[in-house]
Design an enzyme around this catalytic site. Sequence first.
Site, PDB file in Angstrom:
ATOM      1  N   ASN A   1     -13.304   0.424  -2.687  1.00 16.82           N
ATOM      2  CA  ASN A   1     -13.590   0.594  -4.113  1.00 16.82           C
ATOM      3  C   ASN A   1     -12.769  -0.377  -4.953  1.00 16.82           C
ATOM      4  OD1 ASN A   1     -15.189   1.972  -5.873  1.00 16.82           O
ATOM      5  ND2 ASN A   1     -14.656   3.917  -4.993  1.00 16.82           N
TER       6      ASN A   1
ATOM      7  N   GLU B   1      -0.730 -15.668 -10.647  1.00 16.95           N
ATOM      8  CA  GLU B   1       0.105 -14.667 -11.316  1.00 16.95           C
ATOM      9  C   GLU B   1       1.572 -14.854 -10.939  1.00 16.95           C
ATOM     10  OE1 GLU B   1      -1.530 -10.952 -10.411  1.00 16.95           O
ATOM     11  OE2 GLU B   1      -3.349 -11.295 -11.536  1.00 16.95           O
TER      12      GLU B   1
ATOM     13  N   CYS C   1      -6.394  -4.692  -7.661  1.00 20.92           N
ATOM     14  CA  CYS C   1      -6.169  -4.301  -6.267  1.00 20.92           C
ATOM     15  C   CYS C   1      -5.691  -5.509  -5.464  1.00 20.92           C
ATOM     16  CB  CYS C   1      -7.459  -3.741  -5.677  1.00 20.92           C
ATOM     17  SG  CYS C   1      -8.804  -4.894  -5.796  1.00 20.92           S
ATOM     18  N   HIS C   2      -5.872  -6.699  -6.008  1.00 24.94           N
ATOM     19  CA  HIS C   2      -5.407  -7.894  -5.286  1.00 24.94           C
ATOM     20  C   HIS C   2      -3.885  -7.971  -5.318  1.00 24.94           C
ATOM     21  CE1 HIS C   2      -6.044  -9.109  -9.513  1.00 24.94           C
ATOM     22  NE2 HIS C   2      -4.840  -9.601  -9.334  1.00 24.94           N
TER      23      HIS C   2
ATOM     24  N   TYR D   1       0.851  -1.199   0.000  1.00 28.33           N
ATOM     25  CA  TYR D   1       0.000   0.000   0.000  1.00 28.33           C
ATOM     26  C   TYR D   1       0.881   1.241   0.000  1.00 28.33           C
ATOM     27  CZ  TYR D   1      -3.887  -3.046   1.008  1.00 28.33           C
ATOM     28  OH  TYR D   1      -4.839  -4.019   0.935  1.00 28.33           O
TER      29      TYR D   1
END
Length: 83
Positions: A46, A80, A53-54, A23
């Site tokens: 959001n 990923e 966002c993961h 973050y």
Amino acid sequence: MKTFKERVHEAVKKIPKGKTLTYKEVAKRAGRPKAYRGVGNILNQNCDPRIPCHRVIRSDGSLGGYNRGALQKRKLLEEEKGE
DNA sequence: CCCCTGACACTTA
DNA sequence: ATAAGTGCCAGGG
């Protein structure tokens, strides 16, 4: 100038596949290096499906929060990262 | 050495 | 302007 939320979304969209940023790193790319707390709140509130966002995790390596489901987040990172 | 808690700052609506 | 939520840092046991 768009809201910081939009800025964070763009920074997250720039994250390369298979990579995870904290973050704090995302907040830095968003233009507010000291707003990592706001980033966590924005991504958790959001979490748009078009935004990885993961790929945003805590500085400790924990997944942190996830509106869509922490299990989905962990799975996405595993696939990923495994690529 | 490891683990846990509290307080703080930033953003959004 | 206020309220709410989140993550990082530090100290103590």
